[in-house]
Every structure is written in structure tokens, then in C-alpha cells.
Design a protein around this motif. Structure first.
Motif, mmCIF file in Angstrom:
data_model
loop_
_atom_site.group_PDB
_atom_site.id
_atom_site.type_symbol
_atom_site.label_atom_id
_atom_site.label_comp_id
_atom_site.label_asym_id
_atom_site.label_seq_id
_atom_site.Cartn_x
_atom_site.Cartn_y
_atom_site.Cartn_z
ATOM 1 N N GLU A 128 0.837 -1.209 0.000
ATOM 2 C CA GLU A 128 0.000 0.000 0.000
ATOM 3 C C GLU A 128 0.871 1.258 0.000
ATOM 4 O OE1 GLU A 128 -3.255 2.131 2.919
ATOM 5 O OE2 GLU A 128 -3.071 -0.048 2.982
ATOM 6 N N LEU A 129 1.924 1.248 0.787
ATOM 7 C CA LEU A 129 2.847 2.388 0.828
ATOM 8 C C LEU A 129 3.488 2.610 -0.540
ATOM 9 C CD1 LEU A 129 4.332 4.540 2.488
ATOM 10 C CD2 LEU A 129 6.026 2.798 3.067
ATOM 11 N N ARG A 130 3.910 1.547 -1.199
ATOM 12 C CA ARG A 130 4.511 1.672 -2.535
ATOM 13 C C ARG A 130 3.524 2.258 -3.537
ATOM 14 N NH1 ARG A 130 6.505 -3.931 -1.421
ATOM 15 N NH2 ARG A 130 8.601 -3.670 -0.592
ATOM 16 N N GLN A 131 2.274 1.820 -3.456
ATOM 17 C CA GLN A 131 1.257 2.349 -4.365
ATOM 18 C C GLN A 131 1.038 3.835 -4.130
ATOM 19 O OE1 GLN A 131 -2.124 -0.137 -3.662
ATOM 20 N NE2 GLN A 131 -1.527 -1.667 -5.189
ATOM 21 N N ARG A 132 0.992 4.233 -2.882
ATOM 22 C CA ARG A 132 0.785 5.651 -2.556
ATOM 23 C C ARG A 132 1.963 6.499 -3.019
ATOM 24 N NH1 ARG A 132 -2.254 6.147 3.271
ATOM 25 N NH2 ARG A 132 -3.993 4.772 2.746
ATOM 26 N N GLU A 133 3.180 5.942 -2.938
ATOM 27 C CA GLU A 133 4.354 6.692 -3.385
ATOM 28 C C GLU A 133 4.339 6.901 -4.888
ATOM 29 O OE1 GLU A 133 7.600 4.400 -1.836
ATOM 30 O OE2 GLU A 133 7.704 5.599 -0.005
ATOM 31 N N ARG A 134 3.738 5.965 -5.633
ATOM 32 C CA ARG A 134 3.683 6.081 -7.095
ATOM 33 C C ARG A 134 2.606 7.055 -7.577
ATOM 34 N NH1 ARG A 134 3.029 0.124 -7.756
ATOM 35 N NH2 ARG A 134 4.911 -0.635 -6.801
ATOM 36 N N GLU A 135 1.607 7.297 -6.732
ATOM 37 C CA GLU A 135 0.512 8.187 -7.126
ATOM 38 C C GLU A 135 1.021 9.622 -7.255
ATOM 39 O OE1 GLU A 135 -2.524 7.739 -4.167
ATOM 40 O OE2 GLU A 135 -2.996 5.708 -4.785
ATOM 41 N N PRO A 136 0.520 10.340 -8.273
ATOM 42 C CA PRO A 136 0.922 11.737 -8.411
ATOM 43 C C PRO A 136 0.371 12.569 -7.242
ATOM 44 C CG PRO A 136 -0.625 11.079 -10.150
ATOM 45 C CD PRO A 136 -0.384 9.896 -9.281
ATOM 46 N N HIS A 137 1.131 13.551 -6.837
ATOM 47 C CA HIS A 137 0.724 14.382 -5.684
ATOM 48 C C HIS A 137 -0.185 15.475 -6.112
ATOM 49 C CE1 HIS A 137 3.517 12.500 -2.882
ATOM 50 N NE2 HIS A 137 4.275 12.330 -3.937
#
Length: 57
Positions: free
Chosen positions: A48-57
Motif C-alpha cells: 500500500e505504501l509503494r502504491q501511494r508513493e507512485r501516485e501523483p501528488h
């Protein structure tokens, strides 16, 4: 392999050879051990953390 040993001027006895093979085998087992897996819950959190890091801010 036996022909290689016959050409060497220094030979080792069967007991010494077995000890060397055992020691090499033990070290290989230690260095080739699979990495321990994380508990499922921690793996899910990391994913989940990896997915959130890949999402654009």
C-alpha cells in the motif's frame, strides 16, 4: 577428478576431504538461504505504501 588428484604432489586424505566438503556445503547453505518473508499484514502495508508513493501528488 581422480586424474587431477593423481597429478598433484600433495594429496589430502579422505577424512580431510570430507571435512572440507562439509564446511563448503554449510557455508553455501548459509549464504543461499532464502530471505525470510514478512508477515502477510506487513507485506500488505508495504504494498500500500509503494502504491501511494507512485501516485501523483
Amino acid at each position: 577428478m581422480a586424474s587431477l588428484l593423481a597429478n598433484d604432489s600433495e594429496q589430502i586424505d579422505r577424512r580431510t576431504s570430507r571435512s572440507i566438503c562439509d564446511a563448503v556445503g554449510e557455508r553455501l547453505q548459509q549464504s543461499l538461504r532464502p530471505e525470510p518473508r514478512l508477515p502477510t499484514h506487513l507485506e500488505q502495508l508495504l504494498n500500500e505504501l509503494r502504491q501511494r508513493e507512485r501516485e501523483p501528488h
